[in-house]
Each structure stands twice: as C-alpha cells, then as structure tokens.
Motif scaffolding. Structure first.
Motif, PDB file in Angstrom:
ATOM      1  N   SER A 180      -1.735  23.716 -18.155  1.00 58.73           N
ATOM      2  CA  SER A 180      -1.392  24.946 -17.742  1.00 58.73           C
ATOM      3  C   SER A 180      -2.671  26.043 -17.436  1.00 58.73           C
ATOM      4  CB  SER A 180      -0.863  25.926 -19.014  1.00 58.73           C
ATOM      5  OG  SER A 180      -1.376  25.643 -20.215  1.00 58.73           O
ATOM      6  N   GLU A 181      -3.900  25.623 -18.461  1.00 60.57           N
ATOM      7  CA  GLU A 181      -5.025  26.443 -18.405  1.00 60.57           C
ATOM      8  C   GLU A 181      -5.630  26.187 -17.134  1.00 60.57           C
ATOM      9  OE1 GLU A 181      -8.893  27.533 -20.729  1.00 60.57           O
ATOM     10  OE2 GLU A 181      -7.527  26.462 -21.708  1.00 60.57           O
ATOM     11  N   ILE A 196      -4.539  27.733 -13.899  1.00 62.03           N
ATOM     12  CA  ILE A 196      -5.053  29.159 -13.829  1.00 62.03           C
ATOM     13  C   ILE A 196      -6.260  28.988 -13.059  1.00 62.03           C
ATOM     14  CG2 ILE A 196      -5.387  31.078 -14.921  1.00 62.03           C
ATOM     15  CD1 ILE A 196      -3.184  30.378 -16.860  1.00 62.03           C
ATOM     16  N   ARG A 255      -6.285  27.944  -9.457  1.00 59.88           N
ATOM     17  CA  ARG A 255      -5.799  28.918  -8.473  1.00 59.88           C
ATOM     18  C   ARG A 255      -6.815  29.934  -7.779  1.00 59.88           C
ATOM     19  NH1 ARG A 255      -0.387  30.807 -12.170  1.00 59.88           N
ATOM     20  NH2 ARG A 255       0.751  28.692 -11.829  1.00 59.88           N
TER      21      ARG A 255
END
Length: 227
Positions: free
Chosen positions: A165-166, A169, A172
């Motif tokens: 998840s991190e 981020i 992106r």
C-alpha cells in the motif's frame, strides 16, 4: 591496336619495375599527412572518451582510432602514386575480414570517422578532414549531452506484501512502465522502466526506507544491455 597494346604493356612494366611515380613523392607531404591524421585522430580519441557511455571504457580500443587514421593515410598515399599498386591494394584489402564484435553501434561511426580522416589526409584534402572532423565532433558532443539530460533506467524493487500500500502511494508520483513482476513465497520483485533527468536518484533511498521493502536497485538501461 598493336601499338596501343604495346604502349599499355610498356606503361605497366614501367610502373612495376621502375616505380617512377615514387620519385615525385615529397617527404614533407608525407610528414604533413601523417601529422594531420595523427592530430585529428587524437581529436577523435578525446571525443570518444568524452562521450563514452558504455559499460567499461577500453583505452586500447580508443587508441585504435588514432592508428587507423594514420594507417589509412599511408595506404591512400601509397595507392595514389601507382595505378598497379592501387589495384593490388584493393584486391588485398578485399580479403580482409574482421571478427571483432562491436557492442555499441555508435562505435562504427567512430571507425568510419577515423577512416574518412585518413582518406582525406592521404589525399591532401586537409580542410575537408579538419572541418569535417570539427562538425562531427560538435554533433557527437551535442547529442551526448542530450542523452545525459534524460536517460532510461530500470528500477528493481523487492518487497513483501506488507509494504504494497505505501509503495503504491510512492510510485504514483513517478512516471514508469511495468516491465516485469515476479511473485515468490516470501517477496515480490517489480521491474519498472522510467526516465530520469540529471541523475536525480534520491528517491531510491526513500523507497528503501519503506517498511517491508527488502532492497531497491537502479540500473541505467540502454534497451539491449544494462550499464
């Protein structure tokens, strides 16, 4: 017809046995031709070293360009003095085969450049050799600097599922393309292609600090082999 045939034979015999054309050779012209080919060959040596972007720089390969210019100049000086020698030289050179593999296509450009300089110097076309070399050298320097501004890289990330998840981020914020993804029992390996300017690689340390990221590798990528 018989007189013409005899005259031609006499010319051939005279060229082979007496080599009268060599009597008109000026030693000053020979030294000037060799000096010009050596000087421009050193210029090619400098440009090649300045613009080299390969894996391992080879001093011996670079010196070859200097010697190639001088040897080509000698060949042109030799064959320009005698028509029989020129025909024999063409036949001798036609059977020569080079087996050395050229990894970078740009190296072929340097080879033709060195040969062209030798031909121009041997033919006493010194302005052509000098001005042409300055133009080619300037073009190579300009194109090499454009390559430095933006280069392709491969970013290889090994991470566990806890950091996905991190990591997403953070990724992106970058412009990249996924080249491959390998999933193993303990970790996942991502290979991303991206383009960077001015060697801005500070993000590699930031990615390595993410919890669950095992290691991060950044490789300069040329399309067919890594540097």
């Amino acid at each position: 017809m018989m007189g013409d045939s005899l005259n031609f034979q006499d010319v051939v015999k005279k060229s082979i046995l007496h080599f009268e054309a060599f009597r008109n050779i000026s030693y000053i012209d020979i030294l000037i031709g060799l000096a010009v080919s050596f000087g421009i060959g050193m210029f090619i040596y400098y440009i090649y070293r300045k613009t080299f972007r390969g894996v391992v720089y080879s001093y011996n390969y670079n010196v070859t360009f200097v010697l190639m210019s001088m040897i080509t100049a000698l060949i042109i000086m030799t064959i320009s003095t005698n028509i029989v020698l020129s025909l024999g030289m063409v036949g001798a050179l036609s059977i020569v085969r080079f087996r050395t593999a050229v990894k970078d296509p740009l190296d072929i450009v340097y080879m033709f450049w060195a040969i062209s300089v030798g031909i121009a110097a041997g033919a006493k076309l010194y302005p052509v050799a000098l001005l042409g070399s300055l133009a080619v050298g300037a073009a190579l320097l300009f194109l090499s600097r454009r390559k430095i501004r933006e280069q392709p890289y491969l970013l290889i990330i090994r991470h566990s599922d806890d950091s996905i998840s991190e990591l997403r981020i953070r990724l992106r914020q970058m412009n990249y393309q996924v080249k491959s993804k390998t999933v193993r029992k303990n970790f996942t390996e991502l290979t991303l292609e991206m383009r960077l300017r001015d060697d801005n690689t500070a993000f590699v340390n930031e990615l390595s600090r993410i919890e669950g990221v095992h290691d991060v590798s950044l490789i300069n990528y040329t399309g067919d082999y890594a540097q």
